[in-house]
Design an enzyme around this catalytic site. Structure first.
Site, PDB file in Angstrom:
ATOM      1  N   HIS A 157       0.840  -1.216   0.000  1.00  0.00           N
ATOM      2  CA  HIS A 157       0.000   0.000   0.000  1.00  0.00           C
ATOM      3  C   HIS A 157       0.872   1.262   0.000  1.00  0.00           C
ATOM      4  CE1 HIS A 157      -3.132   2.884   1.260  1.00  0.00           C
ATOM      5  NE2 HIS A 157      -4.007   1.964   0.933  1.00  0.00           N
ATOM      6  N   ILE A 213       1.856   4.890   1.176  1.00  0.00           N
ATOM      7  CA  ILE A 213       0.880   5.716   1.892  1.00  0.00           C
ATOM      8  C   ILE A 213       0.276   4.883   3.015  1.00  0.00           C
ATOM      9  CG2 ILE A 213      -1.309   6.963   1.732  1.00  0.00           C
ATOM     10  CD1 ILE A 213      -0.673   7.587  -1.153  1.00  0.00           C
ATOM     11  N   GLY A 261      -5.793   4.539   5.447  1.00  0.00           N
ATOM     12  CA  GLY A 261      -6.654   5.336   6.309  1.00  0.00           C
ATOM     13  C   GLY A 261      -7.255   4.519   7.443  1.00  0.00           C
ATOM     14  N   VAL A 262      -7.584   3.249   7.175  1.00  0.00           N
ATOM     15  CA  VAL A 262      -8.181   2.420   8.234  1.00  0.00           C
ATOM     16  C   VAL A 262      -7.196   2.194   9.374  1.00  0.00           C
ATOM     17  CG1 VAL A 262      -9.852   1.299   6.728  1.00  0.00           C
ATOM     18  CG2 VAL A 262      -7.552   0.359   6.915  1.00  0.00           C
ATOM     19  N   GLU A 282      -7.465   3.049  13.281  1.00  0.00           N
ATOM     20  CA  GLU A 282      -7.133   2.050  14.309  1.00  0.00           C
ATOM     21  C   GLU A 282      -6.134   2.606  15.321  1.00  0.00           C
ATOM     22  OE1 GLU A 282      -6.551  -1.316  16.615  1.00  0.00           O
ATOM     23  OE2 GLU A 282      -8.187  -0.843  15.225  1.00  0.00           O
TER      24      GLU A 282
END
Length: 217
Positions: A121, A127, A130-131, A135
């Protein structure tokens, strides 16, 4: 008779015009004139900056590596491991730099190229997902909720929901993610807590949202 005419032509003087006729050329378009650096002193010396920031940046005598202090340590990684049940590769909090019992916590996550999610990723542009930012922020919320001041423990902490989450800017390898989680509502009877969270990089918001935490019995 032809011979006498030819001899007369040879003996006659030859005259040339005293001044040759000048040929004038008129261009259809006006000629371009370039300024001379001698006539324009402002053009004689030119200073070039790669950016306006470099031109306006103040000069410092202190080397840059000595200019910025490190984040303080209120709760270190060993104490975090004593509070949170998470372990590699899902422990996403490195240090707590501010803590108000039962109210809020500010923690950091040092994002490095060695994080295990970067190979996928993305391979060409690392990058932080976002998840995983969400978290990490939830784990900071867990540090608030699992403290004795709130009555929590590591066995009964659950991330129940999120709302109004926005991702403002990408987080890349080399960034330091600074996360603030603030308790906004606590219902001890039902074991439900609501929190607001914001994550920053370099003082700019990169992620924000509302979080719902649940403590089991």
């Amino acid at each position: 008779m032809a011979a006498s005419a030819f001899s007369n032509a040879l003996l006659s003087p030859v005259t040339f015009p005293s001044k040759p006729k000048s040929i004038s050329f008129q261009p259809r378009f006006p000629l371009l004139k370039f300024p001379s650096t001698r006539s324009h002193p402002s053009l004689s010396k030119t200073t070039t900056f790669c950016s306006s920031d470099a031109a306006d940046a103040p000069k410092h005598d202190t080397p840059i590596e000595l200019r910025y202090p490190a984040f303080p340590t209120v709760i270190d990684i060993n104490q975090i491991r004593d509070i949170l049940p998470h372990r590699f590769p899902f422990l996403l909090v490195d240090r707590v730099i501010e803590y108000t019992p039962g109210v809020s916590a500010v923690a950091i996550k040092n994002v490095t190229i060695n994080d295990n999610f970067f190979p996928g990723h993305f391979p060409e542009r690392p990058i932080m997902p976002g998840v995983l930012m969400v978290e990490a922020m939830a784990q900071v919320g867990g540090l608030v909720m699992l403290q004795p001041e709130v009555g929590g423990s590591r066995e009964n902490f659950f991330f129940a929901g999120i709302d109004k989450v926005r991702f403002r800017k990408p987080v890349i390898a080399g960034d330091t993610l600074v996360m603030r989680m603030t308790l906004t509502k606590l219902q001890k009877r039902f074991g439900i807590a609501k929190m607001e969270g914001k994550a920053y990089v370099g003082g700019e918001v990169v992620c924000e949202g509302e979080f719902l935490m649940m403590m089991g019995s």
